[in-house]
Every structure is written in structure tokens, then in C-alpha cells.
Design an enzyme around this catalytic site. Sequence first.
Site, PDB file in Angstrom:
ATOM      1  CE  LYS A 259     134.172  32.157 -14.030  1.00 36.08           C
ATOM      2  NZ  LYS A 259     135.019  31.476 -15.057  1.00 36.08           N
TER       3      LYS A 259
ATOM      4  CE1 TYR B  95     132.907  33.723 -19.453  1.00 37.05           C
ATOM      5  CE2 TYR B  95     130.774  33.017 -18.612  1.00 37.05           C
ATOM      6  CZ  TYR B  95     132.077  33.432 -18.389  1.00 37.05           C
ATOM      7  OH  TYR B  95     132.558  33.563 -17.107  1.00 37.05           O
TER       8      TYR B  95
ATOM      9  CG  ASN C 138     137.914  29.601 -13.741  1.00 39.84           C
ATOM     10  OD1 ASN C 138     136.754  29.967 -13.637  1.00 39.84           O
ATOM     11  ND2 ASN C 138     138.703  29.955 -14.744  1.00 39.84           N
TER      12      ASN C 138
ATOM     13  CG  HIS D 107     134.266  36.971 -15.330  1.00 36.15           C
ATOM     14  ND1 HIS D 107     134.715  36.548 -16.561  1.00 36.15           N
ATOM     15  CD2 HIS D 107     134.040  38.311 -15.443  1.00 36.15           C
ATOM     16  CE1 HIS D 107     134.745  37.582 -17.391  1.00 36.15           C
ATOM     17  NE2 HIS D 107     134.330  38.667 -16.741  1.00 36.15           N
TER      18      HIS D 107
ATOM     19  CD  GLU E 252     133.210  41.063 -18.944  1.00 42.04           C
ATOM     20  OE1 GLU E 252     133.769  40.384 -19.826  1.00 42.04           O
ATOM     21  OE2 GLU E 252     133.705  41.229 -17.800  1.00 42.04           O
TER      22      GLU E 252
HETATM   23  P1  ADP Z   1     139.667  33.971 -17.985  1.00 41.10           P
HETATM   24  O1  ADP Z   1     138.344  33.731 -17.258  1.00 41.10           O
HETATM   25  O2  ADP Z   1     140.851  33.674 -17.108  1.00 41.10           O
HETATM   26  O3  ADP Z   1     139.737  35.329 -18.643  1.00 41.10           O
HETATM   27  P2  ADP Z   1     139.169  32.816 -20.625  1.00 41.10           P
HETATM   28  O4  ADP Z   1     138.597  34.142 -21.037  1.00 41.10           O
HETATM   29  O5  ADP Z   1     140.211  32.203 -21.497  1.00 41.10           O
HETATM   30  O6  ADP Z   1     139.752  32.869 -19.141  1.00 41.10           O
HETATM   31  O7  ADP Z   1     137.989  31.750 -20.509  1.00 41.10           O
HETATM   32  C1  ADP Z   1     136.738  32.103 -19.966  1.00 41.10           C
HETATM   33  C2  ADP Z   1     136.272  30.979 -19.050  1.00 41.10           C
HETATM   34  O8  ADP Z   1     136.058  29.803 -19.842  1.00 41.10           O
HETATM   35  C3  ADP Z   1     137.292  30.533 -17.999  1.00 41.10           C
HETATM   36  O9  ADP Z   1     137.309  31.355 -16.859  1.00 41.10           O
HETATM   37  C4  ADP Z   1     136.826  29.129 -17.696  1.00 41.10           C
HETATM   38  O10 ADP Z   1     135.677  29.120 -16.830  1.00 41.10           O
HETATM   39  C5  ADP Z   1     136.388  28.641 -19.083  1.00 41.10           C
HETATM   40  N1  ADP Z   1     137.490  27.928 -19.765  1.00 41.10           N
HETATM   41  C6  ADP Z   1     138.609  28.477 -20.312  1.00 41.10           C
HETATM   42  N2  ADP Z   1     139.401  27.534 -20.852  1.00 41.10           N
HETATM   43  C7  ADP Z   1     138.767  26.343 -20.653  1.00 41.10           C
HETATM   44  C8  ADP Z   1     139.064  24.984 -20.969  1.00 41.10           C
HETATM   45  N3  ADP Z   1     140.184  24.650 -21.627  1.00 41.10           N
HETATM   46  N4  ADP Z   1     138.175  24.020 -20.596  1.00 41.10           N
HETATM   47  C9  ADP Z   1     137.024  24.348 -19.940  1.00 41.10           C
HETATM   48  N5  ADP Z   1     136.682  25.619 -19.618  1.00 41.10           N
HETATM   49  C10 ADP Z   1     137.533  26.601 -19.957  1.00 41.10           C
END
Ligand code: ADP
Length: 140
Positions: free
Chosen positions: A11, A51, A114, A117, A128
Amino acid sequence: MASNRTFTMIKPDAVKNGHIGAILNQINGAGFKIIAMKYTKLSAEKAGEFYAVHSERPFYGELVEFMSSGPIVAAVLEKDNAVDDFRTLIGATNPSEAAEGTIRANYATSIGENAVHGSDSDDNAKIESDFHFAGTEMFA
Ligand code: ADP
């Protein structure tokens, strides 16, 4: 039969912070083979489409803005049990909850920014991968 492919993005935060090489090294070290890869930048429209499943979540706008804020590295990875093993390698969504040594524990800065992905299912790995790559750009 479980697929042996998953899809990842490094990312914008991790790219900006200079972690592309270290993250790819950790991915290779964990036994994943890179079968497609590109350095690219998502438009807000493309990030929103990628997304779309999160469009009702309160963080959707922030997520789309962040994911289109700078370049990313998109890649398709191959390994036995790729989807689950890659989720283990990257760690929990929130880096403060990610297991020690995982990519997110090492390189993520917040729950939103974070670092990486990873697809959450075989079906989504295929969707994807096809979103980012033509069949002719994958080299199994
Ligand atoms: P993952 O990427 O671990 O599968 P999710 O599918 O729940 O997690 O969420 C997709 C992405 O959305 C996350 O990787 C993160 O970048 C963002 N995200 C998830 N939860 C939050 C939150 N509470 N606040 C801000 N961004 C979030």
C-alpha cells in the site's frame, strides 16, 4: 480444491516509507513465488471499485483516498494454501494486534495505513488478480 494463488498490494504508506524491498524479501522468504507484479497508482475511481464491498463502512472514503494517494505494488503470489498462509504472514488488520514478525507488525503504521493487502478467500484472490492483471501478465 483450494487455489494456490493469492493477490497482494504493497500500500502507499509502505511504498512511501521505503519498504518495498523488505516486504518483497519477506514474501519470498516465506515461500511465495511472484507470478505477476506491477508498480502502479490507483485512481480514486479504481480504488473505490476495488474496495466496493466496504462502501457502507464509515472508513470507506478515507480508505479510497489513502489507496489512491500514491503508488502501490500489486502482485499475484503462488504457494500451497496461498490465501490462508499469506493472511498469517501479514497479520491482523490493526498492526497493534498483529503477531510479532508479521508484515503489518513490522511495517504498518495504523489500522487504515496497514502496509499490505491480502485476499481473504480463493474467490476474491481470483477477482482481485483479474482486476489488476491480464492473463498474459501472469507467469506461472
Ligand atoms: P483486511 O485488509 O485485513 O482484510 P478489511 O477487509 O476489514 O481488512 O479492511 C480493508 C482495509 O480497510 C484494511 O486493510 C484497512 O486499510 C482499512 N480499514 C479497515 N478497518 C478500518 C478502520 N476501522 N479504520 C480505517 N481503515 C480501516
